[in-house]
Design a protein around this motif. Structure first.
Motif, PDB file in Angstrom:
ATOM      1  N   ARG A   1     -69.280 -45.620 -15.785  1.00 11.75           N
ATOM      2  CA  ARG A   1     -69.726 -46.659 -16.723  1.00 11.75           C
ATOM      3  C   ARG A   1     -68.633 -47.696 -16.955  1.00 11.75           C
ATOM      4  NH1 ARG A   1     -73.755 -44.705 -21.287  1.00 11.75           N
ATOM      5  NH2 ARG A   1     -74.706 -44.084 -19.308  1.00 11.75           N
ATOM      6  N   LEU A   2     -69.075 -48.956 -17.027  1.00  7.57           N
ATOM      7  CA  LEU A   2     -68.200 -50.078 -17.314  1.00  7.57           C
ATOM      8  C   LEU A   2     -68.845 -50.890 -18.430  1.00  7.57           C
ATOM      9  CD1 LEU A   2     -65.688 -51.741 -16.447  1.00  7.57           C
ATOM     10  CD2 LEU A   2     -67.180 -52.953 -14.841  1.00  7.57           C
ATOM     11  N   GLU A   3     -68.063 -51.283 -19.430  1.00  6.21           N
ATOM     12  CA  GLU A   3     -68.620 -51.983 -20.594  1.00  6.21           C
ATOM     13  C   GLU A   3     -67.751 -53.168 -20.975  1.00  6.21           C
ATOM     14  OE1 GLU A   3     -69.671 -51.140 -25.339  1.00  6.21           O
ATOM     15  OE2 GLU A   3     -69.594 -49.485 -23.889  1.00  6.21           O
ATOM     16  N   ARG A   4     -68.390 -54.280 -21.325  1.00  3.64           N
ATOM     17  CA  ARG A   4     -67.693 -55.453 -21.833  1.00  3.64           C
ATOM     18  C   ARG A   4     -68.512 -56.057 -22.998  1.00  3.64           C
ATOM     19  NH1 ARG A   4     -64.372 -53.514 -19.210  1.00  3.64           N
ATOM     20  NH2 ARG A   4     -62.975 -54.445 -17.659  1.00  3.64           N
ATOM     21  N   ARG A   5     -67.817 -56.376 -24.090  1.00  6.76           N
ATOM     22  CA  ARG A   5     -68.426 -57.121 -25.195  1.00  6.76           C
ATOM     23  C   ARG A   5     -67.736 -58.479 -25.243  1.00  6.76           C
ATOM     24  NH1 ARG A   5     -71.324 -56.349 -29.969  1.00  6.76           N
ATOM     25  NH2 ARG A   5     -70.721 -57.707 -31.711  1.00  6.76           N
ATOM     26  N   PHE A   6     -68.525 -59.552 -25.200  1.00  5.28           N
ATOM     27  CA  PHE A   6     -67.914 -60.877 -25.125  1.00  5.28           C
ATOM     28  C   PHE A   6     -68.870 -61.937 -25.688  1.00  5.28           C
ATOM     29  CE2 PHE A   6     -70.049 -59.952 -21.088  1.00  5.28           C
ATOM     30  CZ  PHE A   6     -70.876 -61.067 -20.915  1.00  5.28           C
ATOM     31  N   THR A   7     -68.285 -63.098 -25.968  1.00  3.74           N
ATOM     32  CA  THR A   7     -69.063 -64.270 -26.356  1.00  3.74           C
ATOM     33  C   THR A   7     -69.241 -65.142 -25.125  1.00  3.74           C
ATOM     34  OG1 THR A   7     -68.223 -64.229 -28.624  1.00  3.74           O
ATOM     35  CG2 THR A   7     -69.160 -66.300 -27.843  1.00  3.74           C
TER      36      THR A   7
ATOM     37  N   ALA B   1     -78.484 -45.751 -11.235  1.00  4.28           N
ATOM     38  CA  ALA B   1     -77.836 -46.996 -11.629  1.00  4.28           C
ATOM     39  C   ALA B   1     -78.671 -47.759 -12.642  1.00  4.28           C
ATOM     40  CB  ALA B   1     -77.589 -47.868 -10.395  1.00  4.28           C
ATOM     41  N   GLY B   2     -77.987 -48.430 -13.545  1.00  3.34           N
ATOM     42  CA  GLY B   2     -78.674 -49.266 -14.528  1.00  3.34           C
ATOM     43  C   GLY B   2     -77.684 -50.173 -15.229  1.00  3.34           C
ATOM     44  N   ASP B   3     -78.162 -51.330 -15.691  1.00  2.00           N
ATOM     45  CA  ASP B   3     -77.335 -52.285 -16.420  1.00  2.00           C
ATOM     46  C   ASP B   3     -78.114 -52.766 -17.639  1.00  2.00           C
ATOM     47  OD1 ASP B   3     -74.964 -53.253 -14.376  1.00  2.00           O
ATOM     48  OD2 ASP B   3     -76.781 -52.679 -13.313  1.00  2.00           O
ATOM     49  N   THR B   4     -77.444 -52.815 -18.783  1.00  2.00           N
ATOM     50  CA  THR B   4     -78.077 -53.327 -19.993  1.00  2.00           C
ATOM     51  C   THR B   4     -77.293 -54.515 -20.522  1.00  2.00           C
ATOM     52  OG1 THR B   4     -76.841 -51.799 -21.414  1.00  2.00           O
ATOM     53  CG2 THR B   4     -79.039 -51.107 -20.689  1.00  2.00           C
ATOM     54  N   LEU B   5     -78.006 -55.413 -21.160  1.00  2.00           N
ATOM     55  CA  LEU B   5     -77.418 -56.518 -21.906  1.00  2.00           C
ATOM     56  C   LEU B   5     -78.026 -56.464 -23.297  1.00  2.00           C
ATOM     57  CD1 LEU B   5     -75.515 -59.025 -21.461  1.00  2.00           C
ATOM     58  CD2 LEU B   5     -77.624 -60.366 -21.255  1.00  2.00           C
ATOM     59  N   ARG B   6     -77.168 -56.383 -24.318  1.00  2.00           N
ATOM     60  CA  ARG B   6     -77.628 -56.261 -25.698  1.00  2.00           C
ATOM     61  C   ARG B   6     -77.057 -57.383 -26.552  1.00  2.00           C
ATOM     62  NH1 ARG B   6     -80.052 -51.324 -26.900  1.00  2.00           N
ATOM     63  NH2 ARG B   6     -79.972 -49.816 -25.166  1.00  2.00           N
ATOM     64  N   ASP B   7     -77.756 -57.712 -27.642  1.00  2.00           N
ATOM     65  CA  ASP B   7     -77.288 -58.774 -28.527  1.00  2.00           C
ATOM     66  C   ASP B   7     -76.220 -58.261 -29.469  1.00  2.00           C
ATOM     67  OD1 ASP B   7     -78.588 -57.413 -30.585  1.00  2.00           O
ATOM     68  OD2 ASP B   7     -80.304 -58.772 -30.645  1.00  2.00           O
ATOM     69  N   GLU B   8     -75.771 -59.116 -30.397  1.00  2.00           N
ATOM     70  CA  GLU B   8     -74.659 -58.764 -31.282  1.00  2.00           C
ATOM     71  C   GLU B   8     -74.992 -57.616 -32.222  1.00  2.00           C
ATOM     72  OE1 GLU B   8     -77.136 -62.071 -32.976  1.00  2.00           O
ATOM     73  OE2 GLU B   8     -76.153 -61.662 -31.055  1.00  2.00           O
ATOM     74  N   LYS B   9     -76.292 -57.332 -32.417  1.00  2.13           N
ATOM     75  CA  LYS B   9     -76.712 -56.214 -33.263  1.00  2.13           C
ATOM     76  C   LYS B   9     -77.045 -54.960 -32.464  1.00  2.13           C
ATOM     77  CE  LYS B   9     -78.468 -59.145 -37.004  1.00  2.13           C
ATOM     78  NZ  LYS B   9     -79.644 -59.476 -37.865  1.00  2.13           N
ATOM     79  N   GLY B  10     -76.802 -55.017 -31.168  1.00  3.03           N
ATOM     80  CA  GLY B  10     -77.053 -53.853 -30.321  1.00  3.03           C
ATOM     81  C   GLY B  10     -78.477 -53.729 -29.828  1.00  3.03           C
TER      82      GLY B  10
ATOM     83  N   SER C   1     -72.700 -51.339 -17.518  1.00  5.25           N
ATOM     84  CA  SER C   1     -73.143 -51.047 -16.157  1.00  5.25           C
ATOM     85  C   SER C   1     -72.837 -49.593 -15.831  1.00  5.25           C
ATOM     86  CB  SER C   1     -72.422 -51.966 -15.165  1.00  5.25           C
ATOM     87  OG  SER C   1     -72.782 -51.654 -13.829  1.00  5.25           O
ATOM     88  N   HIS C   2     -73.790 -48.916 -15.193  1.00  9.01           N
ATOM     89  CA  HIS C   2     -73.630 -47.498 -14.855  1.00  9.01           C
ATOM     90  C   HIS C   2     -73.997 -47.289 -13.394  1.00  9.01           C
ATOM     91  CE1 HIS C   2     -73.554 -43.178 -16.249  1.00  9.01           C
ATOM     92  NE2 HIS C   2     -74.113 -43.053 -15.047  1.00  9.01           N
ATOM     93  N   ARG C   3     -73.105 -46.588 -12.664  1.00  8.50           N
ATOM     94  CA  ARG C   3     -73.336 -46.259 -11.256  1.00  8.50           C
ATOM     95  C   ARG C   3     -72.808 -44.859 -10.977  1.00  8.50           C
ATOM     96  NH1 ARG C   3     -75.391 -50.439 -12.050  1.00  8.50           N
ATOM     97  NH2 ARG C   3     -75.533 -52.313 -10.762  1.00  8.50           N
ATOM     98  N   GLU C   4     -73.653 -43.968 -10.460  1.00  5.96           N
ATOM     99  CA  GLU C   4     -73.198 -42.643 -10.035  1.00  5.96           C
ATOM    100  C   GLU C   4     -74.251 -42.012  -9.125  1.00  5.96           C
ATOM    101  OE1 GLU C   4     -73.017 -39.440 -12.864  1.00  5.96           O
ATOM    102  OE2 GLU C   4     -74.536 -40.362 -14.140  1.00  5.96           O
TER     103      GLU C   4
END
Length: 216
Positions: free
Chosen positions: A18-24, A95-104, A76-79
């Motif tokens: 898993r790889l995660e980034r929170r950004f504007t 594998a799967g990728d999510t994009l969530r807003d500022e409230k999750g 992002s998740h890959r295994e």
């Protein structure tokens, strides 16, 4: 789906599944790069000396809605999955990728590979999309002579309310999760007929997250 971050140091590399980034979102390119019937919508960001971008490939003329200035979390998740693919040689990719807003809250889910098990489940990365359950159902069509897989449809279910819908390959259908409206688009749904795992490929957009722009 593509991810790039500079400088390319150890902090920017995937060390586990898993790889995660929170950004504007500092800049967004809509339909920036085209390859055949696909073009990319890129979310760019800056965090101190680090610059990065997450790119989503959508079918022309679709682009992501404008997210510039909004804070989002991308995961992002890959295994390898714990079952063999239809050819019996390699594990199916989970594998799967999510994009969530500022409230999750979920904005976008892309699933480039989800194993379909002989028992009817569609496996998603643990904890990635807890609001969603996915299964596969028969379509009534038999597998062709010599084929190792058969086409199925996907059943997507709200984990809390148990509200559900079924979608076939090529369909885009509405789905409500936690009271929020989404669109589901299924690109592939196959089940194995020999006890191995098949594969599902699908995308889930929050309503309004897909826009269309004229192709140049």
């Amino acid at each position: 789906m593509a991810f790039k971050e500079e400088p390319e140091d150890a902090a920017g590399q995937r060390t586990g599944p898993r790889l995660e980034r929170r950004f504007t979102v500092a800049r967004q390119l809509q339909g920036a790069y085209r390859h055949q019937d696909q073009w990319a919508s890129v979310l760019e960001y800056e965090m101190g000396r680090v610059r990065g971008g997450v790119s989503y490939s959508l079918t022309v003329p679709d682009v992501l809605a404008d997210l510039k200035g909004r804070t989002v979390t991308w995961v992002s998740h890959r295994e390898p999955a714990g079952c063999l693919s239809s050819d019996g040689e390699e594990p199916v990719l989970l594998a799967g990728d999510t994009l969530r807003d500022e409230k999750g809250r979920l904005l976008l889910l892309t699933v480039p590979s989800a194993p379909t098990t002989p028992g009817g489940e569609v496996l998603l990365p643990a904890g990635l999309v807890p609001e969603l359950r996915v299964y596969w159902e028969e379509t009534g069509c038999a597998a062709g002579q010599g084929a190792r897989t058969r086409g199925v449809r996907l059943r997507l279910e709200d984990a809390k309310t148990r509200g559900a819908l079924s979608a076939r390959v090529g369909e885009t259908v509405p789905l409500t999760l936690n009271g929020i409206r989404y669109e589901v688009r299924v690109a592939r749904a196959r089940a194995d007929i020999s006890g191995h795992c098949g594969q599902a490929v699908f995308t889930l957009f929050r309503e309004g997250m897909r826009e269309q722009r004229p192709a140049e």
